[in-house]
Design a protein around this motif. Sequence first.
Motif, mmCIF file in Angstrom:
data_model
loop_
_atom_site.group_PDB
_atom_site.id
_atom_site.type_symbol
_atom_site.label_atom_id
_atom_site.label_comp_id
_atom_site.label_asym_id
_atom_site.label_seq_id
_atom_site.Cartn_x
_atom_site.Cartn_y
_atom_site.Cartn_z
ATOM 1 N N HIS A 103 1.248 -1.576 0.031
ATOM 2 C CA HIS A 103 0.275 0.269 -0.059
ATOM 3 C C HIS A 103 1.040 1.210 -0.115
ATOM 4 O O HIS A 103 0.717 2.044 0.474
ATOM 5 N N MET A 104 2.428 0.896 -1.236
ATOM 6 C CA MET A 104 3.245 2.734 -0.356
ATOM 7 C C MET A 104 2.468 3.581 -1.460
ATOM 8 O O MET A 104 1.244 3.140 -2.652
ATOM 9 N N GLY A 105 2.033 4.344 -0.366
ATOM 10 C CA GLY A 105 1.852 5.877 -1.085
ATOM 11 C C GLY A 105 2.970 6.975 -2.042
ATOM 12 O O GLY A 105 3.492 6.059 -2.745
ATOM 13 N N ARG A 106 2.959 7.812 -2.208
ATOM 14 C CA ARG A 106 3.853 8.619 -3.168
ATOM 15 C C ARG A 106 5.059 8.714 -2.271
ATOM 16 O O ARG A 106 5.695 8.497 -1.408
ATOM 17 N N VAL A 118 9.114 16.967 -6.283
ATOM 18 C CA VAL A 118 8.382 16.261 -7.552
ATOM 19 C C VAL A 118 7.707 14.774 -7.171
ATOM 20 O O VAL A 118 7.899 14.171 -5.966
ATOM 21 N N ASP A 119 6.315 15.194 -7.111
ATOM 22 C CA ASP A 119 5.668 14.117 -6.260
ATOM 23 C C ASP A 119 5.198 13.197 -7.205
ATOM 24 O O ASP A 119 4.568 13.566 -8.107
ATOM 25 N N LEU A 120 5.514 12.259 -7.012
ATOM 26 C CA LEU A 120 5.382 10.374 -7.980
ATOM 27 C C LEU A 120 4.381 10.454 -7.157
ATOM 28 O O LEU A 120 4.173 9.700 -5.795
ATOM 29 N N PRO A 121 3.183 10.093 -7.831
ATOM 30 C CA PRO A 121 2.242 9.090 -7.034
ATOM 31 C C PRO A 121 2.370 7.644 -7.104
ATOM 32 O O PRO A 121 3.067 6.954 -7.815
ATOM 33 N N ARG A 223 4.628 4.362 4.499
ATOM 34 C CA ARG A 223 3.800 4.318 3.514
ATOM 35 C C ARG A 223 4.642 5.211 2.678
ATOM 36 O O ARG A 223 3.869 5.818 1.157
ATOM 37 N N THR A 224 5.637 5.950 2.678
ATOM 38 C CA THR A 224 6.248 7.190 1.684
ATOM 39 C C THR A 224 7.750 7.102 1.626
ATOM 40 O O THR A 224 8.490 6.772 2.412
ATOM 41 N N ALA A 225 7.952 7.932 0.899
ATOM 42 C CA ALA A 225 9.932 7.638 0.270
ATOM 43 C C ALA A 225 9.733 9.296 0.190
ATOM 44 O O ALA A 225 9.461 10.089 -0.563
ATOM 45 N N ARG A 226 11.713 9.015 0.376
ATOM 46 C CA ARG A 226 11.909 10.967 -0.567
ATOM 47 C C ARG A 226 13.365 10.337 -0.747
ATOM 48 O O ARG A 226 13.859 9.532 -0.661
#
Length: 426
Positions: A103-106, A118-121, A223-226
């Motif tokens: 359920h990984m998010g952006r 930049v935001d990746l969906p 559930r997000t990454a940078r």
Amino acid sequence: MTHRLTDGTAPHPAPRTTRPAPTTALVPTDRRLAHLTVLISGAGVAGPALALWLVRYGARVTLVEKAPALREGGFAVDFRGATHHTVLRRTGIWDEVHRRQTHMGRQTVVAADDRERVDLPAFFMSGDVEILRGDLSHILYERTRADVEYVFGDSVASLTEDSEGVDVTFERGAPRRFDLVVGADGLHSRTRRLVFGDESRYLRHLGHYVAGFGVPNHLGLHRTARIYTEPGRTMMISNYGGDPTRAGVALVFSSDRADHHRHGTARQKEILAERFAGMAWKHAATALDGLQSAEDLYFDAIAQIHVDRLSQGRVALLGDAGYGATMGGIGTGTALVSAYVLAGELAAAGGDHRAAFDAYEAEIGAYARNCQKSSDRVGPFLAPPTERRIRSRDRVYRVLGSRPMAGLFKKLTERPAGGLTLKNYG
């Protein structure tokens, strides 16, 4: 024909064997391979997936794995398109994969001061469904452990083939004989070296390396990454939701040296510390502080395997051992598809390995190579060599991640993965 490989390692404790329970979970509904004994080398994803299908066709399967236990964690892997959907359903793991998906998010590309660029969906990197590789491996292991003899902490030392079977010696266990042997032991396959020759003949280094290790979740990610990039190197810190206190650090860097992965863990940590020293991102130093104490370091070249044939005599290659790509090559989905096809062709041929291996090659060869091609430029894309290339890549991210382009991007990424219509082997 005899093949032997020695690596000069010191003696180890006896291997740990998990033998089938008296009452099996995978009662064969098809006995076409009841006369067949098969040794599979490698307990990642491809090996247990093949074991599952072979047992369904009645074969007796032994799976040997050099690690002392099932490997935990690992990078996330995704599935996309109709072919992947079909094989997940036929394998019987569709529901479980979805239940344990990330359920990984952006995922956000940031500047040195952590300002978002930049935001990746979620769909951009996670496909239709995404799961940690270790979780997928556990699902397959749990489905097969009652029917398959698992031998951990051992590996194949030599293979001697004759017209009736293959005599196998192990580094630690007693010699045994099998009808067939399948190498599903990864990019640096020992089985491939024994039978097909030295790795240097088949491994194509793509000029980059990838590493990963766990650290405390000091950014509080969920559930997000940078993602931060400088010329020739990229760092990503992510949390996939399983443990809120932990995060994963992924590193990609360019290097023309093709032998870094052969060094021991201590030297690999030194290489990473040298290559990422002075990174300007405000969180880079903290992430690298966790490198020295990390016990779960993954480090390998971004590379591909190209063999002339996927079988020789009674030995066949499966998954990364035969057509691997370290990342970006849809390798896990290809491994599940190929395991289904290899077992199915053996069943269709009634265990005649010559006919089955030829059919397996004809069915899967072009498909696997086409999937593999998608990794050709993954290194320079993830870690562009110049600031100008970084800005260009980020523009591509911005365009492809936009809602109007979402459908097109989805079709493009599904095309190689969906390039095979699976037979129904009964």
